[in-house]
Design a protein around this motif. Structure first.
Motif, PDB file in Angstrom:
ATOM      1  N   ASN A  24       0.098   8.965   4.945  1.00  0.00           N
ATOM      2  CA  ASN A  24      -0.087   8.361   3.619  1.00  0.00           C
ATOM      3  C   ASN A  24       1.198   7.707   3.136  1.00  0.00           C
ATOM      4  OD1 ASN A  24      -2.746   9.208   3.524  1.00  0.00           O
ATOM      5  ND2 ASN A  24      -2.222  11.133   2.530  1.00  0.00           N
ATOM      6  N   ASP A  25       2.332   8.371   3.353  1.00  0.00           N
ATOM      7  CA  ASP A  25       3.614   7.805   2.943  1.00  0.00           C
ATOM      8  C   ASP A  25       3.951   6.572   3.774  1.00  0.00           C
ATOM      9  OD1 ASP A  25       3.863   9.743   1.039  1.00  0.00           O
ATOM     10  OD2 ASP A  25       5.316  10.950   2.153  1.00  0.00           O
ATOM     11  N   VAL A  29       4.746   2.810   2.269  1.00  0.00           N
ATOM     12  CA  VAL A  29       5.940   2.024   2.578  1.00  0.00           C
ATOM     13  C   VAL A  29       5.548   0.657   3.127  1.00  0.00           C
ATOM     14  CG1 VAL A  29       7.966   1.908   4.090  1.00  0.00           C
ATOM     15  CG2 VAL A  29       7.414   4.040   2.910  1.00  0.00           C
ATOM     16  N   LEU A  30       4.574   0.628   4.036  1.00  0.00           N
ATOM     17  CA  LEU A  30       4.132  -0.645   4.599  1.00  0.00           C
ATOM     18  C   LEU A  30       3.529  -1.545   3.526  1.00  0.00           C
ATOM     19  CD1 LEU A  30       3.736  -2.440   7.058  1.00  0.00           C
ATOM     20  CD2 LEU A  30       1.567  -1.290   7.461  1.00  0.00           C
ATOM     21  N   ALA A  46       9.941   2.608  -6.155  1.00  0.00           N
ATOM     22  CA  ALA A  46       8.594   2.086  -6.401  1.00  0.00           C
ATOM     23  C   ALA A  46       7.497   3.033  -5.913  1.00  0.00           C
ATOM     24  CB  ALA A  46       8.439   0.732  -5.725  1.00  0.00           C
ATOM     25  N   THR A  47       7.727   3.724  -4.793  1.00  0.00           N
ATOM     26  CA  THR A  47       6.663   4.528  -4.194  1.00  0.00           C
ATOM     27  C   THR A  47       6.825   6.025  -4.419  1.00  0.00           C
ATOM     28  OG1 THR A  47       7.828   4.701  -2.084  1.00  0.00           O
ATOM     29  CG2 THR A  47       6.310   2.843  -2.368  1.00  0.00           C
ATOM     30  N   TYR A  57      10.519   5.661   8.556  1.00  0.00           N
ATOM     31  CA  TYR A  57       9.348   4.794   8.574  1.00  0.00           C
ATOM     32  C   TYR A  57       9.735   3.344   8.848  1.00  0.00           C
ATOM     33  CZ  TYR A  57       6.979   8.760   6.378  1.00  0.00           C
ATOM     34  OH  TYR A  57       6.470  10.002   6.092  1.00  0.00           O
ATOM     35  N   VAL A  58      10.837   2.892   8.268  1.00  0.00           N
ATOM     36  CA  VAL A  58      11.302   1.522   8.495  1.00  0.00           C
ATOM     37  C   VAL A  58      11.631   1.322   9.967  1.00  0.00           C
ATOM     38  CG1 VAL A  58      13.236  -0.039   8.053  1.00  0.00           C
ATOM     39  CG2 VAL A  58      12.058   1.043   6.151  1.00  0.00           C
ATOM     40  N   ARG A  59      12.304   2.291  10.558  1.00  0.00           N
ATOM     41  CA  ARG A  59      12.625   2.190  11.981  1.00  0.00           C
ATOM     42  C   ARG A  59      11.350   2.122  12.818  1.00  0.00           C
ATOM     43  NH1 ARG A  59      14.026   7.212  15.364  1.00  0.00           N
ATOM     44  NH2 ARG A  59      11.857   7.379  14.800  1.00  0.00           N
ATOM     45  N   ASP A  60      10.385   2.984  12.514  1.00  0.00           N
ATOM     46  CA  ASP A  60       9.127   2.982  13.257  1.00  0.00           C
ATOM     47  C   ASP A  60       8.370   1.674  13.074  1.00  0.00           C
ATOM     48  OD1 ASP A  60       9.699   5.532  14.132  1.00  0.00           O
ATOM     49  OD2 ASP A  60       8.400   6.523  12.662  1.00  0.00           O
TER      50      ASP A  60
END
Length: 107
Positions: A24-25, A29-30, A46-47, A57-60
């Protein structure tokens, strides 16, 4: 010796129980970067997703080809240089910046 090993295993954090890979997180982010250009700190505000999780998550998402850093500029909150990300392919750079420049001008 066995007691030291047992103590080290119990003291080390268990990655599987950490809340780093919450689908969900990841979706939050996406979605944030799909409609907004910003830094990981902007995404945090924001989230509400923890910032250390956002960096994972950004790296993934970068490895999956869904997110790209489009420029580096000063962050509006910290005023330090930071990468600004976007999930919109229209804003991505077309040419790779990993190319090596020719020092001698041949070619």
């Amino acid at each position: 010796m066995a007691e030291k090993i047992k103590a080290a295993i119990t003291a080390a954090p268990n990655i599987d129980t950490a809340n780093v890979h919450n689908p969900n997180d990841l979706c939050k982010v996406l979605e944030y970067f799909r409609y907004t250009v910003g830094t990981t700190l902007d995404c945090f505000f924001a989230t509400g997703v923890l910032r250390n999780c956002i960096t994972w998550y950004v790296r993934d998402l970068e490895n999956m080809g869904l997110l790209q850093a489009i420029y580096i500029a000063r962050d509006r909150r910290t005023h330090f240089l930071a990468k600004h990300y976007s999930a919109d392919p229209l804003k991505w750079q077309k040419q790779s910046q990993d190319t090596q420049l020719d020092l001698f001008g041949e070619g």
